[in-house]
Design a protein around this motif. Structure first.
Motif, PDB file in Angstrom:
ATOM      1  N   ARG A 184       0.951  -1.162   0.001  1.00  0.00           N
ATOM      2  CA  ARG A 184       0.253  -0.121   0.128  1.00  0.00           C
ATOM      3  C   ARG A 184       1.096   1.180   0.017  1.00  0.00           C
ATOM      4  O   ARG A 184       0.660   2.187  -0.741  1.00  0.00           O
ATOM      5  CB  ARG A 184      -0.889   0.144   1.178  1.00  0.00           C
ATOM      6  N   GLU A 185       1.830   1.176   0.762  1.00  0.00           N
ATOM      7  CA  GLU A 185       2.666   2.580   0.947  1.00  0.00           C
ATOM      8  C   GLU A 185       3.244   2.817  -0.156  1.00  0.00           C
ATOM      9  O   GLU A 185       3.463   3.819  -0.909  1.00  0.00           O
ATOM     10  CB  GLU A 185       3.559   2.368   1.986  1.00  0.00           C
ATOM     11  N   TRP A 186       3.975   1.672  -0.920  1.00  0.00           N
ATOM     12  CA  TRP A 186       4.613   1.657  -2.372  1.00  0.00           C
ATOM     13  C   TRP A 186       3.506   2.344  -3.373  1.00  0.00           C
ATOM     14  O   TRP A 186       4.169   3.344  -4.056  1.00  0.00           O
ATOM     15  CB  TRP A 186       4.971   0.486  -2.721  1.00  0.00           C
ATOM     16  N   ASN A 187       2.338   1.929  -3.306  1.00  0.00           N
ATOM     17  CA  ASN A 187       1.355   2.749  -4.327  1.00  0.00           C
ATOM     18  C   ASN A 187       1.098   4.194  -4.130  1.00  0.00           C
ATOM     19  O   ASN A 187       0.995   4.839  -4.808  1.00  0.00           O
ATOM     20  CB  ASN A 187       0.058   1.796  -4.217  1.00  0.00           C
ATOM     21  N   LEU A 188       1.061   4.425  -2.954  1.00  0.00           N
ATOM     22  CA  LEU A 188       0.849   5.485  -2.294  1.00  0.00           C
ATOM     23  C   LEU A 188       2.156   6.514  -2.758  1.00  0.00           C
ATOM     24  O   LEU A 188       1.683   7.669  -3.316  1.00  0.00           O
ATOM     25  CB  LEU A 188       0.727   5.841  -0.941  1.00  0.00           C
ATOM     26  N   GLN A 189       3.152   6.115  -2.408  1.00  0.00           N
ATOM     27  CA  GLN A 189       4.363   6.959  -3.068  1.00  0.00           C
ATOM     28  C   GLN A 189       4.293   7.165  -4.503  1.00  0.00           C
ATOM     29  O   GLN A 189       4.805   8.252  -5.183  1.00  0.00           O
ATOM     30  CB  GLN A 189       5.687   6.262  -2.449  1.00  0.00           C
ATOM     31  N   GLN A 190       3.826   6.246  -5.270  1.00  0.00           N
ATOM     32  CA  GLN A 190       3.837   6.339  -6.594  1.00  0.00           C
ATOM     33  C   GLN A 190       2.622   7.657  -6.883  1.00  0.00           C
ATOM     34  O   GLN A 190       3.060   8.396  -7.918  1.00  0.00           O
ATOM     35  CB  GLN A 190       3.353   5.064  -7.477  1.00  0.00           C
ATOM     36  N   LEU A 191       1.675   7.686  -6.206  1.00  0.00           N
ATOM     37  CA  LEU A 191       0.568   8.711  -6.525  1.00  0.00           C
ATOM     38  C   LEU A 191       1.094   9.948  -6.004  1.00  0.00           C
ATOM     39  O   LEU A 191       1.292  10.931  -6.940  1.00  0.00           O
ATOM     40  CB  LEU A 191      -0.623   8.315  -5.726  1.00  0.00           C
ATOM     41  N   ARG A 192       1.774   9.951  -4.794  1.00  0.00           N
ATOM     42  CA  ARG A 192       2.467  11.102  -4.415  1.00  0.00           C
ATOM     43  C   ARG A 192       3.581  11.895  -5.210  1.00  0.00           C
ATOM     44  O   ARG A 192       3.727  13.142  -5.503  1.00  0.00           O
ATOM     45  CB  ARG A 192       3.103  10.887  -3.123  1.00  0.00           C
ATOM     46  N   TRP A 210       2.753  10.366 -10.140  1.00  0.00           N
ATOM     47  CA  TRP A 210       1.455  10.897 -10.925  1.00  0.00           C
ATOM     48  C   TRP A 210       1.004  12.466 -10.395  1.00  0.00           C
ATOM     49  O   TRP A 210       0.334  13.215 -10.953  1.00  0.00           O
ATOM     50  CB  TRP A 210       0.376   9.987 -10.460  1.00  0.00           C
ATOM     51  N   ALA A 211       1.499  12.804  -9.225  1.00  0.00           N
ATOM     52  CA  ALA A 211       1.215  14.088  -8.672  1.00  0.00           C
ATOM     53  C   ALA A 211       2.073  15.045  -9.533  1.00  0.00           C
ATOM     54  O   ALA A 211       1.568  16.224 -10.120  1.00  0.00           O
ATOM     55  CB  ALA A 211       1.512  14.466  -7.302  1.00  0.00           C
ATOM     56  N   ALA A 212       3.244  14.732  -9.897  1.00  0.00           N
ATOM     57  CA  ALA A 212       4.106  15.479 -11.004  1.00  0.00           C
ATOM     58  C   ALA A 212       3.412  15.448 -12.225  1.00  0.00           C
ATOM     59  O   ALA A 212       3.639  16.592 -12.934  1.00  0.00           O
ATOM     60  CB  ALA A 212       5.485  14.921 -10.911  1.00  0.00           C
ATOM     61  N   TYR A 213       2.935  14.620 -13.048  1.00  0.00           N
ATOM     62  CA  TYR A 213       2.339  14.562 -14.030  1.00  0.00           C
ATOM     63  C   TYR A 213       1.149  15.466 -14.178  1.00  0.00           C
ATOM     64  O   TYR A 213       1.013  16.208 -14.786  1.00  0.00           O
ATOM     65  CB  TYR A 213       1.967  13.148 -14.564  1.00  0.00           C
ATOM     66  N   ALA A 214       0.327  15.273 -12.995  1.00  0.00           N
ATOM     67  CA  ALA A 214      -1.026  16.202 -12.740  1.00  0.00           C
ATOM     68  C   ALA A 214      -0.568  17.864 -12.882  1.00  0.00           C
ATOM     69  O   ALA A 214      -1.318  18.544 -13.622  1.00  0.00           O
ATOM     70  CB  ALA A 214      -1.591  15.976 -11.488  1.00  0.00           C
ATOM     71  N   GLY A 215       0.716  18.011 -12.221  1.00  0.00           N
ATOM     72  CA  GLY A 215       0.895  19.624 -12.248  1.00  0.00           C
ATOM     73  C   GLY A 215       1.365  20.028 -13.462  1.00  0.00           C
ATOM     74  O   GLY A 215       1.071  20.900 -13.898  1.00  0.00           O
ATOM     75  N   LYS A 216       2.125  19.179 -14.319  1.00  0.00           N
ATOM     76  CA  LYS A 216       2.310  19.435 -15.728  1.00  0.00           C
ATOM     77  C   LYS A 216       1.241  19.460 -16.613  1.00  0.00           C
ATOM     78  O   LYS A 216       1.163  20.317 -17.597  1.00  0.00           O
ATOM     79  CB  LYS A 216       3.349  18.525 -16.170  1.00  0.00           C
ATOM     80  N   ALA A 217       0.293  18.614 -16.394  1.00  0.00           N
ATOM     81  CA  ALA A 217      -0.759  18.579 -16.945  1.00  0.00           C
ATOM     82  C   ALA A 217      -1.822  19.669 -17.195  1.00  0.00           C
ATOM     83  O   ALA A 217      -2.589  20.071 -17.985  1.00  0.00           O
ATOM     84  CB  ALA A 217      -1.766  17.252 -16.851  1.00  0.00           C
ATOM     85  N   PHE A 262      -8.480  15.461 -12.509  1.00  0.00           N
ATOM     86  CA  PHE A 262      -8.866  13.793 -12.043  1.00  0.00           C
ATOM     87  C   PHE A 262      -8.056  13.251 -11.184  1.00  0.00           C
ATOM     88  O   PHE A 262      -8.191  12.800 -10.094  1.00  0.00           O
ATOM     89  CB  PHE A 262      -9.414  13.136 -13.088  1.00  0.00           C
ATOM     90  N   ILE A 263      -6.647  13.246 -11.708  1.00  0.00           N
ATOM     91  CA  ILE A 263      -5.577  12.507 -11.044  1.00  0.00           C
ATOM     92  C   ILE A 263      -5.420  13.257  -9.766  1.00  0.00           C
ATOM     93  O   ILE A 263      -5.291  12.639  -8.685  1.00  0.00           O
ATOM     94  CB  ILE A 263      -4.498  12.741 -11.768  1.00  0.00           C
ATOM     95  N   LEU A 264      -5.377  14.318  -9.452  1.00  0.00           N
ATOM     96  CA  LEU A 264      -5.395  15.198  -8.055  1.00  0.00           C
ATOM     97  C   LEU A 264      -6.541  14.713  -7.181  1.00  0.00           C
ATOM     98  O   LEU A 264      -6.270  14.359  -6.217  1.00  0.00           O
ATOM     99  CB  LEU A 264      -5.184  16.618  -8.133  1.00  0.00           C
ATOM    100  N   GLU A 265      -7.641  14.305  -7.879  1.00  0.00           N
ATOM    101  CA  GLU A 265      -8.615  13.990  -7.040  1.00  0.00           C
ATOM    102  C   GLU A 265      -8.556  12.506  -6.485  1.00  0.00           C
ATOM    103  O   GLU A 265      -8.589  12.309  -5.369  1.00  0.00           O
ATOM    104  CB  GLU A 265      -9.748  13.983  -7.728  1.00  0.00           C
ATOM    105  N   VAL A 266      -7.967  11.794  -7.407  1.00  0.00           N
ATOM    106  CA  VAL A 266      -7.733  10.315  -6.888  1.00  0.00           C
ATOM    107  C   VAL A 266      -6.531  10.161  -5.963  1.00  0.00           C
ATOM    108  O   VAL A 266      -6.727   9.688  -4.994  1.00  0.00           O
ATOM    109  CB  VAL A 266      -7.187   9.410  -8.284  1.00  0.00           C
ATOM    110  N   ILE A 267      -5.779  11.125  -5.958  1.00  0.00           N
ATOM    111  CA  ILE A 267      -4.495  11.258  -5.112  1.00  0.00           C
ATOM    112  C   ILE A 267      -5.150  11.683  -3.603  1.00  0.00           C
ATOM    113  O   ILE A 267      -4.659  11.288  -2.671  1.00  0.00           O
ATOM    114  CB  ILE A 267      -3.350  12.434  -5.539  1.00  0.00           C
ATOM    115  N   ALA A 268      -6.008  12.865  -3.570  1.00  0.00           N
ATOM    116  CA  ALA A 268      -6.631  13.300  -2.614  1.00  0.00           C
ATOM    117  C   ALA A 268      -7.391  12.269  -1.748  1.00  0.00           C
ATOM    118  O   ALA A 268      -7.315  12.196  -0.256  1.00  0.00           O
ATOM    119  CB  ALA A 268      -7.327  14.552  -2.777  1.00  0.00           C
TER     120      ALA A 268
END
Length: 284
Positions: free
Chosen positions: A160-168, A171-178, A269-275
């Motif tokens: 679970r922690e590994w997946n959470l770190q991938q989102l943080r 995917w958070a970096a990609y969302a910011g660029k998008a 949408f990605i930011l909402e998934v992360i939140a």
């Protein structure tokens, strides 16, 4: 049991491998969408974990780099004659020492990886708790002992922690660029198409964080429709349709398909998934 197209591609790949590095690949296991029962001809790649006898010297590495090019010629040729910028059917994977397979997955040192157009030494993103869980539970053996005989340790306590770190992180970096004025793109792949191809990955990680199970991107679409607000449903349905090669679903508004607006929509949408994942994690 592998789909016929996958079995043929893997057989060709291993035939080339056995000529370039004879006797070195002792185990070969198919993971990814194929193992999860979601492989689609013309759109899915073929992912593998290969167990190598011993270490790999410079000569071996040069030959593995050549293997990536030669072994994927059929996939590249099909993409060329169909005028596709991407190359579906590419055989991607990671090489690890057979003697390391019984180590906890985060302690394994990858020898090399094939990924998309690149070959990298000493790298292997696929050596992680998610892929090792799929390998242990659903991996398809092409060569070598069955996965449950390898002594694999996917470190379920870190899943679970590994997946959470991938989102943080990623995917958070990609969302910011998008969300920026210049959303990411790839050669021959415009930003809106790239963004749409990323929609289903974060919900897939969200599902693993919540349930502890790994699912395909197609299954992640159904999960996302059940989990997130209805305002995201057109985007999710459109992403699923593009992935399975279907036409645009009825009811998807023009704003969702607008190339100028869709990267921003995907980023939101990605930011909402992360939140949502963060909120769930705090409540555990």
């Amino acid at each position: 049991m592998l789909p016929a197209d996958v079995a043929r591609a893997v057989s060709r790949y291993l035939s080339v491998a056995d000529r370039l590095v004879p006797g070195r690949i002792r185990g070969f296991y198919v993971v990814g969408s194929t193992a999860l029962g979601a492989w689609r001809a013309g759109s899915s790649d073929i992912d593998f974990v290969a167990a190598v006898d011993g270490d790999l010297g410079n000569r071996d590495m040069r030959r593995l780099a050549l293997l990536h090019k030669v072994g994927n010629v059929p996939a590249a040729w099909q993409a060329l004659i169909r005028a596709r910028p991407a190359i579906p059917g590419t055989i991607n994977g990671v090489f690890v020492s057979a003697s390391d397979l019984s180590k906890p997955v985060t302690h394994i040192r990858p020898l090399a990886q094939h990924s998309g157009p690149s070959f990298k030494r000493g790298r292997g993103f696929e050596v992680n708790p998610v892929v090792w869980k799929v390998l242990l539970e659903q991996g398809v053996t092409v060569r070598g002992p069955a996965p449950d005989e390898l002594g694999l340790d996917p470190e379920p306590g870190k899943l679970r922690e590994w997946n959470l770190q991938q989102l943080r992180g990623h995917w958070a970096a990609y969302a910011g660029k998008a969300l920026s004025a210049q959303p990411p793109r790839k050669p021959l792949v415009p930003a809106h198409r790239l963004a749409l191809s990323y929609v289903l990955a974060p919900p897939r990680l969200h599902h693993t964080i919540v349930t502890g199970e790994v699912i395909s991107k197609e299954a992640a679409a159904e999960y996302a429709l059940d989990t997130f607000e209805t305002r995201w449903h057109p985007l999710i349905r459109l992403a699923l349709a593009r992935r399975i090669g279907a036409s645009t679903p009825i009811g998807v508004e023009a704003s969702t398909t607008d190339p100028r607006r869709s990267p921003r929509l995907v980023g939101e949408f990605i930011l909402e998934v992360i939140a949502s994942a963060e909120q769930w994690h705090k409540g555990v």
